[in-house]
Motif scaffolding. Sequence first.
Motif, PDB file in Angstrom:
ATOM      1  N   PRO A   1       0.919  -1.184   0.018  1.00  0.00           N
ATOM      2  CA  PRO A   1       0.021   0.033  -0.039  1.00  0.00           C
ATOM      3  C   PRO A   1       0.829   1.158  -0.158  1.00  0.00           C
ATOM      4  N   LEU A   2       0.317   2.244  -0.443  1.00  0.00           N
ATOM      5  CA  LEU A   2       1.067   3.595  -0.669  1.00  0.00           C
ATOM      6  C   LEU A   2       0.256   4.694   0.315  1.00  0.00           C
ATOM      7  N   ASP A   3       1.243   5.388   0.884  1.00  0.00           N
ATOM      8  CA  ASP A   3       0.723   6.576   1.642  1.00  0.00           C
ATOM      9  C   ASP A   3       1.288   7.936   0.714  1.00  0.00           C
ATOM     10  N   TRP A   4       0.120   8.413   0.110  1.00  0.00           N
ATOM     11  CA  TRP A   4       0.312   9.599  -0.917  1.00  0.00           C
ATOM     12  C   TRP A   4       0.378  10.918  -0.055  1.00  0.00           C
ATOM     13  N   SER A   5       0.487  10.787   1.250  1.00  0.00           N
ATOM     14  CA  SER A   5       0.367  12.173   1.971  1.00  0.00           C
ATOM     15  C   SER A   5       1.577  13.126   1.775  1.00  0.00           C
ATOM     16  N   LEU A   6       2.580  12.714   0.913  1.00  0.00           N
ATOM     17  CA  LEU A   6       3.830  13.792   0.835  1.00  0.00           C
ATOM     18  C   LEU A   6       3.683  14.558  -0.524  1.00  0.00           C
ATOM     19  N   ILE A   7       2.429  14.217  -1.072  1.00  0.00           N
ATOM     20  CA  ILE A   7       2.195  14.953  -2.608  1.00  0.00           C
ATOM     21  C   ILE A   7       0.935  14.948  -2.574  1.00  0.00           C
ATOM     22  N   SER A   8       0.584  16.211  -3.395  1.00  0.00           N
ATOM     23  CA  SER A   8      -0.928  16.621  -3.491  1.00  0.00           C
ATOM     24  C   SER A   8      -1.033  17.198  -4.909  1.00  0.00           C
ATOM     25  N   GLY A   9      -2.360  17.553  -5.181  1.00  0.00           N
ATOM     26  CA  GLY A   9      -2.613  18.312  -6.343  1.00  0.00           C
ATOM     27  C   GLY A   9      -2.439  17.524  -7.561  1.00  0.00           C
ATOM     28  N   PHE A  10      -1.927  18.351  -8.775  1.00  0.00           N
ATOM     29  CA  PHE A  10      -1.562  17.998  -9.924  1.00  0.00           C
ATOM     30  C   PHE A  10      -0.536  17.125  -9.926  1.00  0.00           C
ATOM     31  N   ASN A  11       0.409  16.925  -9.114  1.00  0.00           N
ATOM     32  CA  ASN A  11       1.614  16.235  -8.965  1.00  0.00           C
ATOM     33  C   ASN A  11       0.985  14.665  -8.485  1.00  0.00           C
ATOM     34  N   ARG A  12       0.170  14.755  -7.760  1.00  0.00           N
ATOM     35  CA  ARG A  12      -0.607  13.274  -6.980  1.00  0.00           C
ATOM     36  C   ARG A  12      -1.278  12.747  -8.214  1.00  0.00           C
TER      37      ARG A  12
END
Length: 194
Positions: free
Chosen positions: A99-110
Amino acid sequence: MTDLEPAAAAASPPRPQEWAWTTVGTSIGPLGLAATPKGLLNVVFRAGDAEAAEAVDGLTRRMGTGPAGGPCAARAVLDQASAELTDYFAGRRETFSVPLDWSLISGFNRRVLRELAAGVPYGTVVSYQDLADRVGERGAARAVGTAMGSNPLPVVVPCHRVIESNGGLGGFGSGLEIKRSLLSLEGVLPEPLF
């Protein structure tokens, strides 16, 4: 509300989150891995002692606490990620299920990185422009390049599979030799001669 309240709120430390760190040896050098109980949080290339210490310091500031020293829920994620990456570099794994924790990136990049992870399989490549088109942002090839450079989960979220429209390798923040090695491992490029 006074003028001081927004500044005080902005200066408050982050809410501490549980996370753990480990280093895994690979054919391209040591990879540093950070995870939370939600998933793999960060992959760091060239994670020798100094680089690992710098990465851990940065994550400690961001997460509000240092890595857990003993057993914790994040360790199970690290164990899974370590095993899957070891298998990937040994040629025994083409997909990741950690599983991945995407909390270090947001918006367009995510959005771009999620599309990359879901839609560009092992042994294939996509151009920066094609990836921009896939997320509905025609003409955003340079912004996709920026998203690749901010990828906190390289290898697992395969930014090495993104190339120029003319077939050139494009850039890679950790060096083109690593990008070439990963693409060679996946059979996209011939094995480097030296």
